[in-house]
Design an enzyme around this catalytic site. Structure first.
Site, mmCIF file in Angstrom:
data_model
loop_
_atom_site.group_PDB
_atom_site.id
_atom_site.type_symbol
_atom_site.label_atom_id
_atom_site.label_comp_id
_atom_site.label_asym_id
_atom_site.label_seq_id
_atom_site.Cartn_x
_atom_site.Cartn_y
_atom_site.Cartn_z
ATOM 1 N N HIS A 268 -6.521 0.018 -3.593
ATOM 2 C CA HIS A 268 -6.330 1.409 -3.126
ATOM 3 C C HIS A 268 -7.040 1.534 -1.775
ATOM 4 O O HIS A 268 -6.654 0.878 -0.821
ATOM 5 C CB HIS A 268 -6.873 2.337 -4.214
ATOM 6 C CG HIS A 268 -6.525 3.772 -4.084
ATOM 7 N ND1 HIS A 268 -5.646 4.254 -3.164
ATOM 8 C CD2 HIS A 268 -6.952 4.872 -4.777
ATOM 9 C CE1 HIS A 268 -5.543 5.573 -3.298
ATOM 10 N NE2 HIS A 268 -6.338 5.975 -4.273
ATOM 11 N N HIS A 307 3.684 -0.962 -1.425
ATOM 12 C CA HIS A 307 3.270 0.357 -1.880
ATOM 13 C C HIS A 307 4.061 0.694 -3.126
ATOM 14 O O HIS A 307 5.243 0.361 -3.207
ATOM 15 C CB HIS A 307 3.523 1.401 -0.781
ATOM 16 C CG HIS A 307 2.752 2.655 -0.978
ATOM 17 N ND1 HIS A 307 3.171 3.649 -1.808
ATOM 18 C CD2 HIS A 307 1.551 3.045 -0.483
ATOM 19 C CE1 HIS A 307 2.274 4.617 -1.795
ATOM 20 N NE2 HIS A 307 1.282 4.270 -1.006
ATOM 21 N N ASP A 363 -2.846 1.127 5.455
ATOM 22 C CA ASP A 363 -4.067 0.341 5.650
ATOM 23 C C ASP A 363 -3.887 -0.870 6.557
ATOM 24 O O ASP A 363 -4.875 -1.493 6.942
ATOM 25 C CB ASP A 363 -4.588 -0.148 4.291
ATOM 26 C CG ASP A 363 -5.195 0.992 3.513
ATOM 27 O OD1 ASP A 363 -5.853 1.824 4.145
ATOM 28 O OD2 ASP A 363 -4.984 1.047 2.290
#
Ligand code: ACO
Length: 442
Positions: A268, A307, A363
């Site tokens: 995460h 994702h 990210d």
């Protein structure tokens, strides 16, 4: 017009059931009526990791994973990133509408007056080891805030919910900066309320001996944009943790501490930290094909890729990639960007990644920017936790006010032993070997 229902035939009994479809969903509770006998508890849905289960109705964020759309309260993320500020976006997320000038200025004031923390929180942070991970410190200190504000337990009071929301949004940058200064052995820097939300955070992080710290406006704005992009993301792991823990009616500090703990994980919010470590390990552009081969063979994952919801480019990733070059203008280029670009280029052409719809997520590039701005790698997840606090509080408040929400209590499919009798230790057979044990993993 076609009926908004589903007809289910139970082939075990031959019976048919008509189940309502509302907003594209059926209620799992409606499945309970499908049973083979009067004492049968009825059919349950099995959905480990909530792959296809809506746990709530929400008005906060909207995601279309196939089209790569993210909206907060109906506003497209790209438009907010271009035109809004983090605090304005936080207002939108928490309250549901964009503020006018007057309300924005009140909101900024109300957040700013809560940037300081009790001196005992400072002392508590001093008790952490010198090398404590800042996210571990955040989990502990945000949880500890609940003991400083016991009135936060009054979750049914609108005034209390508002106050805790302002307090948390105001204090998280301070806690984050203290955690970093602690790891460096540097004195904690008190907030400067003349600066913007991100400007003040930068001064609490990086101010040394200068009398007045003036943040670089390019970096201040870039951080603000990154905060907008990270403010909410509907029912992800940490939002679900906040809602689930909050559903026991605990105070919001304890619930948000659970959210921070969830965010700490490498799958995460820890992913941007993992991306940098991965890029450093790869080391140079010519090693990228070899690294891709390893990921495809299941030896590690291409961090920052993939994702659960986005099966197309993460819209935040696109904005961040552009932002990276604006930051590099001010800071100089982060050499890891070349490795990242090459990884992206090869992965996006490779069958393995294409077939699995794996694209760069938020990210993939954010860590490269943070690193260029001078943030140490272990503070990256903290930079995610700060803006996500507004999202968590909005999710929490929505949950508290939702009459359909009760304490979170998933069901299970029991697959263990049936009833056994307790064997006295004297006659019990030899203990299980590691290999025999059902739960050998622990
Ligand atoms: N690299 C290589 N293979 C991958 C990756 C990856 N980054 N992500 C998924 N896969 C593969 C899996 O091995 C699996 O392959 P298989 O079907 O052959 O077994 C398939 O793609 C599906 O993967 P799942 O783990 O089932 O997908 P899930 O939706 O559960 O996971 C997740 C999503 C956790 C984000 C995953 O893609 C991942 O681990 N990515 C790397 C970590 C990361 O970047 N996390 C940040 C997410 S964004 C955020 O939290 C802000």
């Amino acid at each position: 017009m076609a009926k908004e229902t589903l007809t289910i035939t139970d082939n075990r009994t031959g019976k048919q059931y008509e189940i309502a479809v509302d907003d594209g969903v059926i209620r799992a509770d409606d499945l309970k009526q499908i049973k083979t006998a009067a004492d049968d508890p009825g059919i349950m849905a099995y959905d480990p990791s909530f792959g296809n289960t809506a746990s709530c109705k929400s008005r906060i964020s909207y995601i279309d994973g196939d089209k790569g759309i993210l909206r907060y309260r109906g506003y497209d993320i790209a438009e907010l990133a271009e035109k809004s500020t983090y605090l304005e976006t936080a207002y939108l997320i928490v309250k549901g509408e964009l503020p006018d000038k007057h309300h924005l200025s009140m909101w900024q004031h109300n957040i700013t007056i809560h940037t300081m923390v009790h001196e005992n929180i400072k002392k508590l942070m001093e008790g952490f080891r010198h090398d404590a991970h800042p996210m571990g410190m955040m989990v502990g200190t945000i949880g500890a805030l609940s003991t400083f504000y016991p009135e936060a337990k009054d979750i049914d009071s609108l005034e209390s919910r508002r106050l805790q929301t302002r307090r948390l949004i105001g204090k998280v940058p301070t806690l984050a900066a203290y955690a970093y200064r602690h790891s460096k052995g540097l004195p904690y820097v008190y907030p400067d309320n003349d600066l913007s939300y991100t400007g003040n955070f930068l001064q609490m992080m990086f101010r040394m001996t200068e009398r007045h710290y003036r943040p670089n406006p390019v970096l201040e704005r870039a951080l603000d944009v990154l905060f907008i992009l990270h403010a909410d993301h509907e029912q992800n792991c940490s939002a679900n943790a906040v809602r689930s823990v909050g559903s026991s009616h605990v105070d919001p500090y304890s619930a948000v501490a659970a959210g921070v703990a969830a965010l700490y994980g490498p799958l995460h919010g820890g992913a941007n930290e993992a991306v940098i470590r991965m890029l450093q390990q790869i080391g140079s552009v010519d090693k990228v094909p070899e690294a891709i081969r390893k990921f495809k063979a299941g030896d590690g994952r291409l961090m920052g890729f993939g994702h659960r919801i986005y099966k197309n480019y993460d819209p935040r990733g696109k904005i961040i990639k552009k932002l990276a070059y604006e930051v590099f203008e001010a800071t100089g280029k982060n050499p890891l960007i070349d490795i990242a670009l090459e990884l992206e280029r090869i992965a996006l052409e490779d069958d393995y990644f294409v077939k699995r719809k794996l694209y760069p997520n938020v990210d993939f590039y954010s860590g490269i920017i943070y690193q260029a701005m001078g943030f140490p790698v272990n503070t990256f997840p903290v930079l995610f936790a700060i803006p996500r606090t507004s999202g968590w509080m909005a999710q929490w408040a929505e949950m508290v006010r939702d009459p359909e929400q009760r304490i979170s209590r998933p069901r299970q499919v029991y697959i263990g032993e049936s009833e056994r009798t307790y064997e006295p230790i004297e006659t019990r057979r030899a203990p299980l070997t590691r290999e025999d044990a059902v739960d050998a993993a622990i």
